[in-house]
Design a protein around this motif. Structure first.
Motif, mmCIF file in Angstrom:
data_model
loop_
_atom_site.group_PDB
_atom_site.id
_atom_site.type_symbol
_atom_site.label_atom_id
_atom_site.label_comp_id
_atom_site.label_asym_id
_atom_site.label_seq_id
_atom_site.Cartn_x
_atom_site.Cartn_y
_atom_site.Cartn_z
ATOM 1 N N UNK A 199 -7.404 10.211 8.803
ATOM 2 C CA UNK A 199 -7.299 9.506 10.082
ATOM 3 C C UNK A 199 -6.644 8.142 9.851
ATOM 4 N N UNK A 200 -5.564 7.886 10.552
ATOM 5 C CA UNK A 200 -4.849 6.625 10.387
ATOM 6 C C UNK A 200 -5.547 5.469 11.099
ATOM 7 N N UNK A 201 -6.588 5.767 11.883
ATOM 8 C CA UNK A 201 -7.327 4.715 12.586
ATOM 9 C C UNK A 201 -8.512 4.215 11.780
ATOM 10 N N UNK A 238 -0.683 14.257 15.844
ATOM 11 C CA UNK A 238 -1.327 13.453 16.876
ATOM 12 C C UNK A 238 -2.395 14.186 17.657
ATOM 13 N N UNK A 239 -3.205 13.431 18.366
ATOM 14 C CA UNK A 239 -4.239 13.965 19.250
ATOM 15 C C UNK A 239 -5.209 14.890 18.516
ATOM 16 N N UNK A 240 -5.740 14.412 17.377
ATOM 17 C CA UNK A 240 -6.699 15.177 16.599
ATOM 18 C C UNK A 240 -8.082 14.552 16.759
ATOM 19 N N UNK A 241 -9.087 15.404 16.957
ATOM 20 C CA UNK A 241 -10.457 14.920 17.104
ATOM 21 C C UNK A 241 -10.957 14.360 15.775
ATOM 22 N N UNK A 258 -11.987 7.755 22.988
ATOM 23 C CA UNK A 258 -11.726 9.169 23.304
ATOM 24 C C UNK A 258 -11.921 10.085 22.101
ATOM 25 N N UNK A 259 -12.201 9.484 20.940
ATOM 26 C CA UNK A 259 -12.490 10.294 19.759
ATOM 27 C C UNK A 259 -11.289 10.951 19.129
ATOM 28 N N UNK A 260 -10.081 10.672 19.617
ATOM 29 C CA UNK A 260 -8.878 11.289 19.069
ATOM 30 C C UNK A 260 -7.981 10.228 18.457
#
Length: 382
Positions: free
Chosen positions: A196-198, A244-247, A255-257
């Motif tokens: 996860x890049x976040x 993108x847009x991965x839980x 939003x958990x993504x």
């Protein structure tokens, strides 16, 4: 039944019983259903491989069988599986495995009783059809047949075992992957690592494969005949990409993504490595075409840079595979012919052979390197 019993006794050391059974078999039926003729063992030189009869558009089958027969690790694994089974189990539940084993022994000139210049795969084809496969379709090719055969053998040998095709673990868990001892030498696992890049959370998933299907890079319309190499294609296939847009279960985003970095690598190495070069492509007009890109390969392939544990440790120790066979497709996308260049040991020396259905001859390694690979078969040597 007698044929499988005979095979069982020969490879479990009961030679006396095999001789008696062999005599009874030939008195009863004259010659084997799967062989064209039975000749004196001295009639075929020991450095001569048997060809395979084309049963009507079955060159894709013959080419694949010749390639598999060139892999001693796979051949010995099949033989060891049958040796551990009783004759009743062999006859009733391992028909395809038995037929494949016999076919490989004959075309390698290693069968104890069948000695022919040309052989047919009719028995093997019939056993696959009993599993529900349709081998009469014009759409099938060597890669499809390899997957079909691998699936069927896996079903027969591991009939009562549930094999997980995908295993998800977190980054802190062990990186080893367990699999049954009866798994094919071609069975490997791709490690798919997500980061996860976040928040930086990492996880890895293992997915089983029998053959890696490698795409060619996007066609350059200004240069239709590009020069590529196998190592470069593997590097491209396993290159990192963003998703993108991965839980994300650990991410603090509302939003958990989030956006993830996905990195593929070789999580568990197979003993035998099969690579399929995807040469079919669709034009903008919706027409199926065959890519003619030149793909270079060598006798040894080092995949150390693509191994998951090597990437984790930063220690890129060599992992080497040696080439055993090359399946080549001649012709266009909707027609053509499959042939095989295969390696064989004769009198302690490595020799290369060219096989095209019933036709076989010796070949030079330079000739092998000039072929246009559709499938490449390797065995691990380090």
């Amino acid at each position: 039944m007698l044929k499988s019993v005979l095979k069982h006794y020969w490879f479990t050391g009961a030679a006396t019983v095999a001789v008696v059974a062999s005599a009874a078999y030939f008195v009863a039926v004259g010659e084997p259903d799967s062989g064209k003729t039975v000749k004196n063992p001295k009639s075929k030189p020991k450095n001569k491989l048997s060809g395979l009869i084309n049963e009507g558009n079955t060159c894709f089958i013959n080419a694949t069988l010749q390639a598999l027969a060139s892999c001693p690790i796979f051949f010995n694994w099949i033989d060891s599986v049958l040796t551990r089974k009783t004759s009743d189990i062999t006859e009733h539940y391992l028909r395809t495995t038995c037929s494949l084993n016999m076919t490989m022994a004959v075309i390698n000139n290693q069968h104890p009783t069948i000695d022919v210049h040309t052989f047919n795969s009719r028995q093997l084809i019939q056993s696959l059809e009993k599993h529900g496969w349709n081998l009469k379709s014009e759409e099938q090719d060597a890669h499809e047949f390899f997957n079909m055969l691998s699936t069927t053998i896996d079903e027969e040998i591991n009939k009562n075992n549930k094999i997980s095709k995908g295993i998800s673990i977190d980054e802190q868990a062990t990186t080893s992957v367990c699999q049954p001892n009866s798994s094919s030498p071609f069975r490997g696992y791709l490690a798919s690592q997500l980061c996860c890049l976040s928040c930086g959370h990492k996880s890895v998933r293992y997915d089983a494969f029998e053959c890696l299907s490698i795409p060619l890079p996007k066609l350059d319309v200004r240069n239709a005949f590009t020069m590529l190499n196998v190592e470069g294609l593997l590097k491209q296939f396993l290159a990192a990409e963003t998703v993108g847009e991965v839980q994300c279960d650990s991410c603090s985003l509302k939003n958990g993504k989030s956006v993830f970095l996905k990195q593929l690598s070789l999580g568990k190495l197979p003993q035998c490595l099969c690579l399929h070069i995807q040469r079919c492509d669709w034009t903008n007009a919706g027409q199926l075409t065959k890519r003619q890109d030149l793909v270079r390969f060598s006798e040894e392939l080092n995949v150390g840079n693509f191994v998951y544990t090597n990437r984790l440790s930063g220690n890129f120790k060599p992992v080497t595979y040696r080439l055993r066979a090359v399946v080549e497709h001649l012709g266009m996308a909707d027609s053509g012919h499959f042939v095989t260049f295969r390696r064989n040991i004769v009198d302690g020396r490595t020799r290369w052979f060219y096989t095209s259905d019933t036709f076989t001859r010796t070949a030079t390694f330079d000739e092998v390197l000039k072929s246009s690979p559709y499938m490449l078969f390797y065995e691990r040597c380090t």
